[in-house]
Design an enzyme around this catalytic site. Structure first.
Site, PDB file in Angstrom:
ATOM      1  N   CYS A  95       0.877  -1.176   0.000  1.00  0.00           N
ATOM      2  CA  CYS A  95       0.000   0.000   0.000  1.00  0.00           C
ATOM      3  C   CYS A  95       0.912   1.223   0.000  1.00  0.00           C
ATOM      4  O   CYS A  95       2.035   1.150  -0.494  1.00  0.00           O
ATOM      5  CB  CYS A  95      -0.970  -0.022   1.182  1.00  0.00           C
ATOM      6  SG  CYS A  95      -0.194   0.030   2.812  1.00  0.00           S
ATOM      7  N   PHE A  96       0.461   2.337   0.550  1.00  0.00           N
ATOM      8  CA  PHE A  96       1.293   3.536   0.442  1.00  0.00           C
ATOM      9  C   PHE A  96       2.537   3.454   1.329  1.00  0.00           C
ATOM     10  O   PHE A  96       3.657   3.715   0.889  1.00  0.00           O
ATOM     11  CB  PHE A  96       0.490   4.789   0.788  1.00  0.00           C
ATOM     12  CG  PHE A  96       1.288   6.061   0.598  1.00  0.00           C
ATOM     13  CD1 PHE A  96       1.708   6.434  -0.670  1.00  0.00           C
ATOM     14  CD2 PHE A  96       1.627   6.854   1.676  1.00  0.00           C
ATOM     15  CE1 PHE A  96       2.464   7.593  -0.848  1.00  0.00           C
ATOM     16  CE2 PHE A  96       2.381   8.012   1.499  1.00  0.00           C
ATOM     17  CZ  PHE A  96       2.798   8.383   0.248  1.00  0.00           C
TER      18      PHE A  96
END
Length: 360
Positions: A95-96
């Protein structure tokens, strides 16, 4: 249990399949060539959860996330993730920042019987790694720039070179106002990521890395400043071709071969290509001046008519020769005066190709 990783170098060298669980809007801003976007939250859900996080903190945001994850939503997400994992046994997810979203996706997959390692630090850490590597490789790799006037065949030579960074191939653009290809251009961050990954792979070998001389912009993709500086200081190989040879090569690439891009155009490929060429000529109107633009546009319309009615591209040759001498050659000569790099070799297309083939 699967082993998570922070070995970003190996992920990129191996072209490891990556499952990006960020929202589509994040993926569109920048991702990696081997990544596929299979989000945990769609754009609207991400916005709602983010608002709740700012309003009431992480616990409330997580609770809202699970509330949004209805049975149908979870079933759809898991079906996509499982299909991806089945096709790509070595896949990793991120994810980020490598935090809640990727760990939630990993947990849901594990509960369904699939182990998929996640990338620690997520997109942010991988992007930082690529930017650091880009800086290091621009400083350390032995770059050699292949230069020459527009139409000299520099792109063909780059693709013949054993070790080369194909900037126009990465940008999906030929670099001039007429340089569109059949593929959409990547986002700027995607362009930078791919350049850095290609340099990372090239750094595993030995010998010079050839790169085509480019201005700051290739279509809408901007060269990273650190690469611009490295190219400006690098030694050069110059391709010297006559105006007519260059014009014929351009007409082959930009007209004859370009018709295939418009095979499905409602108005027919010749008319569709002609409209695009006139639009491209219009983009350099100010640089040509109104009078010269009108003259060249009239010449272009006549060449387009010949193409539609007789299927011949010969009328484009004098037009392109005029464009080269009136505009492109002067602009390139001006830029060349600012390049201090040593000239390693100069010759026509065939001579440079032979020089490359014999080990430079």
């Amino acid at each position: 249990m699967c082993q998570n990783t922070a070995d970003y170098r190996q992920l990129f060298l191996d072209d490891t399949p990556l499952m990006d669980v960020r929202a589509p809007v994040e993926f569109a801003r920048g991702a990696f060539p081997q990544a596929r976007n299979l989000p945990l939250l769609d754009d609207r859900q991400r916005e709602l959860v983010g608002t709740e996080y700012r309003r009431a903190g992480q616990a409330a945001a997580v609770a809202l996330g699970w509330k949004l994850a209805t049975e149908g939503v979870l079933a759809q997400r898991l079906a996509q993730w499982r299909a991806f994992a089945t096709r790509h046994r070595a896949a990793h997810l991120y994810c980020f920042r490598g935090g809640l979203r990727s760990r939630t996706a990993q947990q849901l997959l594990r509960q369904s019987g699939i182990e998929m390692p996640l990338v620690e630090g997520g997109y942010k850490a991988m992007r930082a790694f690529l930017l650091q590597q880009l800086e290091a490789h621009c400083a350390g790799l032995p770059l050699v720039v292949i230069g020459g006037h527009t139409g000299s065949g520099k792109t063909d030579l780059i693709r013949r070179a054993g070790r080369a960074l194909d900037l126009e191939g990465i940008a999906h653009h030929r670099g001039s106002s007429f340089g569109r290809t059949r593929h959409a251009q990547p986002a700027q961050i995607d362009f930078e990521n791919r350049v850095s990954i290609d340099l990372l792979k090239l750094a595993q070998g030995r010998g010079p890395v050839f790169v085509e001389d480019e201005s700051r912009l290739i279509g809408r993709c901007a060269l990273p400043p650190v690469l611009q500086q490295a190219m400006a200081a690098a030694p050069r190989v110059l391709v010297l071709e006559s105006v007519e040879k260059r014009a014929r090569r351009i007409v082959r690439d930009y007209v004859a071969d370009a018709l295939e891009r418009f095979a499905d155009a409602d108005q027919g490929p010749e008319l569709a290509l002609g409209e695009e060429l006139r639009e491209s000529l219009g983009r350099i109107r100010k640089r040509l001046g109104d009078l010269r633009h009108r003259q060249l546009d009239a010449q272009l319309q006549e060449a387009n008519r010949e193409l539609r009615e007789n299927g011949t591209t010969e009328a484009f040759i004098p037009l392109v020769m005029a464009l080269l001498t009136d505009y492109y050659d002067g602009a390139y000569d001006y830029l060349m005066q600012k390049q201090p790099g040593e000239i390693l070799f100069r010759g026509d297309f065939d001579e440079v190709a032979q020089w490359l083939a014999t080990g430079s």
